[in-house]
Scaffold this motif. Sequence first.
Motif, PDB file in Angstrom:
ATOM      1  N   GLY A 100       0.789  -1.232   0.000  1.00 33.73           N
ATOM      2  CA  GLY A 100       0.000   0.000   0.000  1.00 33.73           C
ATOM      3  C   GLY A 100       0.817   1.276   0.000  1.00 33.73           C
ATOM      4  O   GLY A 100       0.252   2.375   0.093  1.00 33.73           O
ATOM      5  N   ALA A 101       2.141   1.181  -0.127  1.00 30.38           N
ATOM      6  CA  ALA A 101       2.988   2.375  -0.095  1.00 30.38           C
ATOM      7  C   ALA A 101       2.759   3.242  -1.326  1.00 30.38           C
ATOM      8  O   ALA A 101       2.508   2.735  -2.427  1.00 30.38           O
ATOM      9  CB  ALA A 101       4.463   1.972  -0.031  1.00 30.38           C
ATOM     10  N   ILE A 102       2.816   4.550  -1.147  1.00 32.85           N
ATOM     11  CA  ILE A 102       2.816   5.469  -2.278  1.00 32.85           C
ATOM     12  C   ILE A 102       4.157   5.330  -2.980  1.00 32.85           C
ATOM     13  O   ILE A 102       5.211   5.452  -2.348  1.00 32.85           O
ATOM     14  CB  ILE A 102       2.602   6.921  -1.819  1.00 32.85           C
ATOM     15  CG1 ILE A 102       1.211   7.077  -1.201  1.00 32.85           C
ATOM     16  CG2 ILE A 102       2.786   7.900  -2.971  1.00 32.85           C
ATOM     17  CD1 ILE A 102       0.976   8.434  -0.567  1.00 32.85           C
ATOM     18  N   SER A 103       4.141   5.057  -4.277  1.00 32.51           N
ATOM     19  CA  SER A 103       5.403   4.833  -4.984  1.00 32.51           C
ATOM     20  C   SER A 103       5.364   5.492  -6.357  1.00 32.51           C
ATOM     21  O   SER A 103       4.369   5.416  -7.083  1.00 32.51           O
ATOM     22  CB  SER A 103       5.684   3.335  -5.135  1.00 32.51           C
ATOM     23  OG  SER A 103       4.609   2.687  -5.783  1.00 32.51           O
ATOM     24  N   VAL A 104       6.464   6.157  -6.693  1.00 33.53           N
ATOM     25  CA  VAL A 104       6.650   6.783  -8.000  1.00 33.53           C
ATOM     26  C   VAL A 104       7.716   5.974  -8.721  1.00 33.53           C
ATOM     27  O   VAL A 104       8.859   5.918  -8.283  1.00 33.53           O
ATOM     28  CB  VAL A 104       7.092   8.250  -7.857  1.00 33.53           C
ATOM     29  CG1 VAL A 104       7.379   8.864  -9.220  1.00 33.53           C
ATOM     30  CG2 VAL A 104       6.032   9.063  -7.114  1.00 33.53           C
ATOM     31  N   MET A 131       5.342  -2.337 -11.922  1.00 36.32           N
ATOM     32  CA  MET A 131       4.406  -1.276 -12.296  1.00 36.32           C
ATOM     33  C   MET A 131       3.013  -1.423 -11.672  1.00 36.32           C
ATOM     34  O   MET A 131       2.392  -0.419 -11.321  1.00 36.32           O
ATOM     35  CB  MET A 131       4.323  -1.134 -13.811  1.00 36.32           C
ATOM     36  CG  MET A 131       5.521  -0.363 -14.365  1.00 36.32           C
ATOM     37  SD  MET A 131       5.558  -0.211 -16.162  1.00 36.32           S
ATOM     38  CE  MET A 131       3.893   0.266 -16.554  1.00 36.32           C
ATOM     39  N   PRO A 132       2.494  -2.635 -11.487  1.00 38.24           N
ATOM     40  CA  PRO A 132       1.202  -2.746 -10.798  1.00 38.24           C
ATOM     41  C   PRO A 132       1.250  -2.261  -9.346  1.00 38.24           C
ATOM     42  O   PRO A 132       0.205  -1.994  -8.752  1.00 38.24           O
ATOM     43  CB  PRO A 132       0.903  -4.252 -10.869  1.00 38.24           C
ATOM     44  CG  PRO A 132       1.625  -4.719 -12.086  1.00 38.24           C
ATOM     45  CD  PRO A 132       2.899  -3.920 -12.092  1.00 38.24           C
ATOM     46  N   ARG A 133       2.446  -2.117  -8.770  1.00 43.04           N
ATOM     47  CA  ARG A 133       2.601  -1.584  -7.417  1.00 43.04           C
ATOM     48  C   ARG A 133       2.673  -0.053  -7.417  1.00 43.04           C
ATOM     49  O   ARG A 133       2.698   0.570  -6.348  1.00 43.04           O
ATOM     50  CB  ARG A 133       3.901  -2.119  -6.775  1.00 43.04           C
ATOM     51  CG  ARG A 133       4.020  -3.622  -6.662  1.00 43.04           C
ATOM     52  CD  ARG A 133       3.116  -4.180  -5.566  1.00 43.04           C
ATOM     53  NE  ARG A 133       3.235  -3.459  -4.328  1.00 43.04           N
ATOM     54  CZ  ARG A 133       4.142  -3.721  -3.380  1.00 43.04           C
ATOM     55  NH1 ARG A 133       5.023  -4.682  -3.576  1.00 43.04           N
ATOM     56  NH2 ARG A 133       4.160  -3.036  -2.258  1.00 43.04           N
ATOM     57  N   ALA A 134       2.767   0.556  -8.603  1.00 40.78           N
ATOM     58  CA  ALA A 134       3.065   1.979  -8.714  1.00 40.78           C
ATOM     59  C   ALA A 134       1.840   2.855  -8.506  1.00 40.78           C
ATOM     60  O   ALA A 134       0.775   2.599  -9.075  1.00 40.78           O
ATOM     61  CB  ALA A 134       3.664   2.290 -10.081  1.00 40.78           C
ATOM     62  N   SER A 135       2.024   3.906  -7.715  1.00 38.56           N
ATOM     63  CA  SER A 135       1.008   4.956  -7.649  1.00 38.56           C
ATOM     64  C   SER A 135       1.057   5.790  -8.922  1.00 38.56           C
ATOM     65  O   SER A 135       0.024   6.195  -9.464  1.00 38.56           O
ATOM     66  CB  SER A 135       1.238   5.853  -6.432  1.00 38.56           C
ATOM     67  OG  SER A 135       1.300   5.096  -5.243  1.00 38.56           O
ATOM     68  N   VAL A 136       2.277   6.075  -9.388  1.00 36.67           N
ATOM     69  CA  VAL A 136       2.500   6.849 -10.606  1.00 36.67           C
ATOM     70  C   VAL A 136       3.729   6.289 -11.321  1.00 36.67           C
ATOM     71  O   VAL A 136       4.731   5.957 -10.677  1.00 36.67           O
ATOM     72  CB  VAL A 136       2.765   8.347 -10.318  1.00 36.67           C
ATOM     73  CG1 VAL A 136       2.648   9.172 -11.595  1.00 36.67           C
ATOM     74  CG2 VAL A 136       1.854   8.893  -9.247  1.00 36.67           C
ATOM     75  N   VAL A 137       3.663   6.211 -12.635  1.00 38.33           N
ATOM     76  CA  VAL A 137       4.809   5.873 -13.469  1.00 38.33           C
ATOM     77  C   VAL A 137       5.151   7.104 -14.299  1.00 38.33           C
ATOM     78  O   VAL A 137       4.251   7.767 -14.830  1.00 38.33           O
ATOM     79  CB  VAL A 137       4.514   4.681 -14.400  1.00 38.33           C
ATOM     80  CG1 VAL A 137       5.726   4.323 -15.243  1.00 38.33           C
ATOM     81  CG2 VAL A 137       4.072   3.477 -13.597  1.00 38.33           C
ATOM     82  N   THR A 138       6.447   7.442 -14.442  1.00 31.98           N
ATOM     83  CA  THR A 138       6.832   8.710 -15.066  1.00 31.98           C
ATOM     84  C   THR A 138       7.797   8.504 -16.241  1.00 31.98           C
ATOM     85  O   THR A 138       8.953   8.927 -16.186  1.00 31.98           O
ATOM     86  CB  THR A 138       7.482   9.649 -14.034  1.00 31.98           C
ATOM     87  OG1 THR A 138       8.677   9.025 -13.516  1.00 31.98           O
ATOM     88  CG2 THR A 138       6.538   9.954 -12.893  1.00 31.98           C
ATOM     89  N   PRO A 139       7.365   7.889 -17.336  1.00 31.53           N
ATOM     90  CA  PRO A 139       8.278   7.667 -18.461  1.00 31.53           C
ATOM     91  C   PRO A 139       8.484   8.930 -19.305  1.00 31.53           C
ATOM     92  O   PRO A 139       7.580   9.757 -19.440  1.00 31.53           O
ATOM     93  CB  PRO A 139       7.546   6.605 -19.283  1.00 31.53           C
ATOM     94  CG  PRO A 139       6.086   6.887 -19.025  1.00 31.53           C
ATOM     95  CD  PRO A 139       6.032   7.321 -17.575  1.00 31.53           C
ATOM     96  N   ASN A 140       9.683   9.051 -19.893  1.00 34.25           N
ATOM     97  CA  ASN A 140       9.860  10.039 -20.946  1.00 34.25           C
ATOM     98  C   ASN A 140       9.374   9.423 -22.255  1.00 34.25           C
ATOM     99  O   ASN A 140       8.876   8.286 -22.266  1.00 34.25           O
ATOM    100  CB  ASN A 140      11.322  10.509 -21.021  1.00 34.25           C
ATOM    101  CG  ASN A 140      12.303   9.374 -21.279  1.00 34.25           C
ATOM    102  OD1 ASN A 140      11.969   8.352 -21.882  1.00 34.25           O
ATOM    103  ND2 ASN A 140      13.533   9.538 -20.824  1.00 34.25           N
ATOM    104  N   ILE A 141       9.513  10.136 -23.361  1.00 33.70           N
ATOM    105  CA  ILE A 141       8.967   9.647 -24.629  1.00 33.70           C
ATOM    106  C   ILE A 141       9.575   8.298 -25.047  1.00 33.70           C
ATOM    107  O   ILE A 141       8.824   7.349 -25.331  1.00 33.70           O
ATOM    108  CB  ILE A 141       9.161  10.686 -25.749  1.00 33.70           C
ATOM    109  CG1 ILE A 141       8.350  11.956 -25.451  1.00 33.70           C
ATOM    110  CG2 ILE A 141       8.751  10.105 -27.111  1.00 33.70           C
ATOM    111  CD1 ILE A 141       6.866  11.806 -25.540  1.00 33.70           C
ATOM    112  N   ALA A 170      -0.716   0.467 -13.414  1.00 29.70           N
ATOM    113  CA  ALA A 170      -0.294   1.587 -12.569  1.00 29.70           C
ATOM    114  C   ALA A 170      -1.495   2.427 -12.148  1.00 29.70           C
ATOM    115  O   ALA A 170      -2.523   2.458 -12.824  1.00 29.70           O
ATOM    116  CB  ALA A 170       0.712   2.461 -13.321  1.00 29.70           C
ATOM    117  N   GLY A 171      -1.329   3.138 -11.031  1.00 25.33           N
ATOM    118  CA  GLY A 171      -2.408   4.003 -10.570  1.00 25.33           C
ATOM    119  C   GLY A 171      -2.595   5.220 -11.444  1.00 25.33           C
ATOM    120  O   GLY A 171      -3.710   5.716 -11.629  1.00 25.33           O
ATOM    121  N   ALA A 172      -1.494   5.745 -11.993  1.00 27.08           N
ATOM    122  CA  ALA A 172      -1.514   6.911 -12.872  1.00 27.08           C
ATOM    123  C   ALA A 172      -0.215   6.925 -13.661  1.00 27.08           C
ATOM    124  O   ALA A 172       0.745   6.227 -13.321  1.00 27.08           O
ATOM    125  CB  ALA A 172      -1.671   8.202 -12.070  1.00 27.08           C
TER     126      ALA A 172
END
Length: 266
Positions: A100-104, A131-141, A170-172
């Motif tokens: 349940g941790a917030i993770s980027v 990635m299913p554990r991720a609150s947010v995933v932040t890829p570049n192009i 992912a969550g977002a």
Amino acid sequence: MTAGRMVAACTIAGSDSGGGAGIQADLKTFVELGVFGLTVVTAVTAQNTREVRAAWPLPPEAVRTQIETVAEGFAIGAWKTGMLGNAATVRAVAESLPEGAISVIDPVMVSTSGHRLLEEDAISDLVEVLMPRASVVTPNIPEAEVLAGMRIEGVEGMAAAGWRILDLGAGAVVVKGGHLPGGEAVDILVEREGEMKVSGERYHYAVHGSGCCFSAALTACLARGMALRESFCAAREFIDTAIREAVGDAGEVRVVNPGGRFIYRR
């Protein structure tokens, strides 16, 4: 921040000997945003703004033990991942992050200089396990193209890729648009409730560490209890300043400057 209460965030990433990216950039960003920074080192690198000359990954058990130790000792508001290097480390991180941790998750695959920072056979583990554990995933192009399995052309393509990556669990997703040519730099947040675009000035020089700095700023804001959209806007404002005030000699890749503080030059 309540007096006497520590707000902490933890970065799980590689050490950048040049100080411009990785754990070093993350800690500088956390400090600027009033968050106590914790670290889990995944690899030691020999690098500067022009090249990653060598990288030495730590054993997965070392990564796992670091995560477990800091999780037991601190109330961590949010976690961030950067360079993970290989499949074994990806799995160790996914298995060790508190439930349940917030993770980027910043899916770092290749350095600015072109050095591979995630082995190709680790991408499936990143997608299926972490990635299913991720609150947010932040890829570049380039990273979004790999994760979404599509070619991105224009802002519409960024949004389409964001929705595909969201479907991976992912969550977002924040798709960073700095690699797109053209006018303003656009980043897109995609979540199940819809999309949000933020535009800003495009700076026509290469900057080392901008991806790390942005995801660390997003992590710090989430650790402080800010909502996702508010955190996205605040992190974007922070990285705009860090890129605008990037430092370095003329003709070379500049180094991101978290907080835009003045750095003395002789």
